[in-house]
Motif scaffolding. Structure first.
Motif, PDB file in Angstrom:
ATOM      1  N   GLU A 137      37.333  31.404  13.276  1.00  0.00           N
ATOM      2  CA  GLU A 137      38.739  31.559  13.944  1.00  0.00           C
ATOM      3  C   GLU A 137      38.980  32.727  14.317  1.00  0.00           C
ATOM      4  O   GLU A 137      39.474  32.896  15.531  1.00  0.00           O
ATOM      5  N   LEU A 138      38.580  33.953  13.664  1.00  0.00           N
ATOM      6  CA  LEU A 138      38.985  35.200  14.153  1.00  0.00           C
ATOM      7  C   LEU A 138      38.213  35.357  15.431  1.00  0.00           C
ATOM      8  O   LEU A 138      38.885  35.979  16.410  1.00  0.00           O
ATOM      9  N   SER A 139      36.878  35.161  15.443  1.00  0.00           N
ATOM     10  CA  SER A 139      36.039  35.415  16.845  1.00  0.00           C
ATOM     11  C   SER A 139      36.723  34.558  17.985  1.00  0.00           C
ATOM     12  O   SER A 139      36.710  35.045  19.096  1.00  0.00           O
ATOM     13  N   TYR A 140      37.155  33.349  17.675  1.00  0.00           N
ATOM     14  CA  TYR A 140      37.568  32.275  18.604  1.00  0.00           C
ATOM     15  C   TYR A 140      38.866  33.116  19.191  1.00  0.00           C
ATOM     16  O   TYR A 140      38.962  33.150  20.466  1.00  0.00           O
ATOM     17  N   LYS A 141      39.812  33.504  18.547  1.00  0.00           N
ATOM     18  CA  LYS A 141      40.976  34.144  18.822  1.00  0.00           C
ATOM     19  C   LYS A 141      40.849  35.436  19.452  1.00  0.00           C
ATOM     20  O   LYS A 141      41.234  35.630  20.687  1.00  0.00           O
ATOM     21  N   ALA A 142      39.780  36.277  18.930  1.00  0.00           N
ATOM     22  CA  ALA A 142      39.496  37.551  19.701  1.00  0.00           C
ATOM     23  C   ALA A 142      39.140  37.287  21.317  1.00  0.00           C
ATOM     24  O   ALA A 142      39.420  38.007  22.131  1.00  0.00           O
ATOM     25  N   LEU A 143      38.271  36.452  21.355  1.00  0.00           N
ATOM     26  CA  LEU A 143      37.373  36.086  22.648  1.00  0.00           C
ATOM     27  C   LEU A 143      38.506  35.557  23.799  1.00  0.00           C
ATOM     28  O   LEU A 143      38.185  35.687  24.842  1.00  0.00           O
ATOM     29  N   GLN A 144      39.667  35.019  23.007  1.00  0.00           N
ATOM     30  CA  GLN A 144      40.686  34.403  24.160  1.00  0.00           C
ATOM     31  C   GLN A 144      41.325  35.332  24.836  1.00  0.00           C
ATOM     32  O   GLN A 144      41.566  35.033  26.114  1.00  0.00           O
ATOM     33  N   LYS A 145      41.174  36.700  24.778  1.00  0.00           N
ATOM     34  CA  LYS A 145      41.842  37.697  25.472  1.00  0.00           C
ATOM     35  C   LYS A 145      40.868  37.894  26.804  1.00  0.00           C
ATOM     36  O   LYS A 145      41.425  38.613  27.654  1.00  0.00           O
ATOM     37  N   ASN A 146      39.575  37.413  26.737  1.00  0.00           N
ATOM     38  CA  ASN A 146      38.783  37.776  27.818  1.00  0.00           C
ATOM     39  C   ASN A 146      38.939  36.429  28.821  1.00  0.00           C
ATOM     40  O   ASN A 146      37.964  36.272  29.569  1.00  0.00           O
ATOM     41  N   GLY A 147      39.607  35.486  28.598  1.00  0.00           N
ATOM     42  CA  GLY A 147      39.759  34.370  29.714  1.00  0.00           C
ATOM     43  C   GLY A 147      39.405  33.182  28.877  1.00  0.00           C
ATOM     44  O   GLY A 147      39.224  33.054  27.627  1.00  0.00           O
ATOM     45  N   LYS A 148      39.766  31.987  29.779  1.00  0.00           N
ATOM     46  CA  LYS A 148      39.863  30.767  29.352  1.00  0.00           C
ATOM     47  C   LYS A 148      38.427  30.091  29.740  1.00  0.00           C
ATOM     48  O   LYS A 148      38.300  29.553  30.878  1.00  0.00           O
ATOM     49  N   PRO A 149      37.454  29.761  28.688  1.00  0.00           N
ATOM     50  CA  PRO A 149      36.223  29.027  29.113  1.00  0.00           C
ATOM     51  C   PRO A 149      36.568  27.563  29.624  1.00  0.00           C
ATOM     52  O   PRO A 149      37.523  27.085  29.082  1.00  0.00           O
ATOM     53  N   ALA A 150      35.784  27.029  30.422  1.00  0.00           N
ATOM     54  CA  ALA A 150      35.596  25.711  30.739  1.00  0.00           C
ATOM     55  C   ALA A 150      35.372  24.968  29.440  1.00  0.00           C
ATOM     56  O   ALA A 150      36.156  23.837  29.340  1.00  0.00           O
ATOM     57  N   HIS A 151      34.599  25.593  28.857  1.00  0.00           N
ATOM     58  CA  HIS A 151      34.055  24.684  27.370  1.00  0.00           C
ATOM     59  C   HIS A 151      33.490  25.614  26.457  1.00  0.00           C
ATOM     60  O   HIS A 151      32.942  26.795  26.798  1.00  0.00           O
ATOM     61  N   ILE A 152      33.767  25.312  25.486  1.00  0.00           N
ATOM     62  CA  ILE A 152      33.292  26.033  24.170  1.00  0.00           C
ATOM     63  C   ILE A 152      32.448  25.239  23.188  1.00  0.00           C
ATOM     64  O   ILE A 152      32.795  24.197  22.726  1.00  0.00           O
TER      65      ILE A 152
END
Lengths: 217, 217, 217, 217
Positions: free
Chosen positions: C145-160
């Motif tokens: 959860e934490l990593s997922y949210k932290a990575l959101q600052k770098n943009g929106k992937p097409a798929h995760i």
């Protein structure tokens, strides 16, 4: 012929040899092959210290650097099948080398003489190249002798490095005698004193081919 | 005999096949061998889906887990010398497998008939085991045929998987005909239409052995 | 959010999971890391089946071949430090991917609320890319959860794609709830029933980071 | 503090450094990382020559052998993220070592002073162990300094080996000055003369982290 002992001074290589020998650890074939491979890499590195290096310019993103790079053309040759994991290790480090694989045995005639019978050979032109011939165990010296002679049909290398991890003293003496005066360096991990009646090195490690690849019929 | 095409659906494997074929990328032998090795790993994984699995208990530091583990005894066999990098890849995944290496050719008699001459073979007892025989290119089918027949002297496997990355349609037809009714699965990466007069697959990739290990005399 | 169980049908992957769990075999850190790496490779291969492929021409030495190659730009992200060996495995297969490394924890405020504190992050622009986020163990779901949210600052992937080898049922439920409706696939090796009071998965395997890299202060 | 230059005499290592630098070859990230990894292996081997070895008996299938094995407990520490591929190489050779990962930066106060802020650290007890701290590039020496100081909180190693492939002369001077009198050996591949205004080594190779793992935001 020159002899180089790679375990003086001792290094992490000793650990790999100890693991190859260890009756418990050698039961893990992944680790057994990995140790042969790592030892092949270390031999490659030590052998490269004997090469001739020439200054070359390399363009980096930020300027031009000068590096001393070797000019030898290298051929890695291994004796089937036990030599393959070490071959893989040597090739990890000399990744642009040419390669040879060989299997040879003595074929006796009725009068007790023998010819060298090349069972399998795949090798490039060897003229003026640096040939590195590898067999993990140097027991009687017979396999090395046969392979060495078989490879001569492919030309005369500038230098030959013969590489073995565990040798018997009798095998070392045999090879030294056979190759006296030749442009050959014999690289050894350790030398064990005894060779038993079945040509096994004692204490040795057992059969390197079987430990790496399983027994064969 | 069953045929399985491993590139349907397409996967990252296609990238490795494309790199093997690519006239520019294949000039890097480290990457060429690495691609053969990775493809060997993927074939190993896909083949393992056909195995029979049995529940076993595993003691962890915190409890007891149940895992379904395969029971087949596996023998990896490769045709010299081009098969070695794929063999390394298969062995990366089946790290406790037994291993076989083989080289065979047709020896013609005066009347135009031929015997299968086994140049080199190192193989274990094959009875009731799962044999995985690998050759990166299936051109005429002759190498596979010779190796297959040579290995039969070592016993009757429970099942045989033959693995090739690039096959010609003629080679596939030849093997299918030869092995009709046998307990064999033929695993293929891609099938190219043409086989030229020199038995090269077109468009293929050239000579896999030379690209992995350099040319030979 | 979709969940995919990679051990149905069972494969050689089960063997690697069994070895990771096994209290005796996991004492060999080389084999432990190698198993994490191999599992990373297999996840990479299975994930690649979800990609979109487009026909491309490849020039071989003998002709022109057509291959279906994926077009996604891939970013491999792993949670420090336990994710590194699996990351190495994913990178073995997606060797041209971009990479991210992340460490994050909950920083509680006086009123019992918490902010996500990013301890370390190194990540590229993620917009429109395929992000593969890996952590060998999915216990509570908090790290993911934490990593997922932290990575959101770098943009929106097409798929995760989120990848874990051993998950607890509670962790799976937590992540499923958190990511409902998101373009996410959760890839799992096995799901264990229990999560103990210290947030360890039972039977699990113990601490993956310690087993791969040794204990830490 | 002692300084050791690993490229005298020249070896195959020079080839790997030349490839890391080469603006064309470094475009292949698989080869770039592989070169960092191989160099890590060679540093591991050379560092092991400084260890203390003690005779131990090893039981083989055929007898008892004596091997000289090192007794040091080794901790491999690398600076995130660029140090990971070299770390992997060191760990290939010291496969039973403990491991540390670290990221640290200077946090300036209003009066222009600074504290060392440890962004991320995962490290074991270091007391009386041999610490090998690795960063591929030694530019200003600041990363090494910060990591060195951060790791001191975990105890006092018996000896510290600092390992860099390409260093600037200014960086070497800085580290030598900082660690004068400490039980430290600085291992270097090559020393480049210049450090530009952006703290890049000239001619250097560019940004090792970006070349191994892609750019970051």
């Amino acid at each position: 012929m020159e002899i180089k002992h790679i375990n003086h001074p001792p290094t992490i290589l000793n650990r790999y040899i100890a693991e190859l020998r260890d009756i418990h650890i050698q039961k893990d074939p992944l680790r057994f092959r990995r140790n042969l491979e790592r030892i092949g890499e270390i031999f490659a590195y030590e052998i490269s210290k004997t090469f001739t290096f020439k200054e070359q310019e390399v363009k980096t993103p930020l300027g031009v650097a000068t590096e001393f790079l070797h000019e030898e053309e290298i051929v890695l040759a291994s004796i089937l099948r036990a030599g393959i994991p070490m071959h893989n290790g040597l090739l990890n480090y000399f990744d642009r080398a040419e390669n040879a694989f060989i299997s040879a045995y003595r074929k006796y005639t009725e009068d007790g003489e023998f010819d060298i019978h090349i069972e399998y050979i795949s090798a490039p032109d060897l003229n003026n190249k640096v040939l590195i011939l590898t067999d993990p165990m140097l027991a009687t010296g017979s396999s090395i002798e046969l392979s060495y002679k078989a490879l001569q049909k492919n030309g005369k290398p500038a230098h030959i490095h013969i590489v073995s991890i565990i040798a018997s003293q009798a095998g070392v003496d045999y090879v030294r005698n056979m190759l006296a005066g030749e442009p050959v360096t014999l690289w050894l991990g350790v030398v064990d004193e005894e060779l038993n009646a079945k040509s096994y090195i004692i204490p040795g490690l057992g059969d390197a081919g079987d430990l790496a690849y399983g027994s064969k019929l």
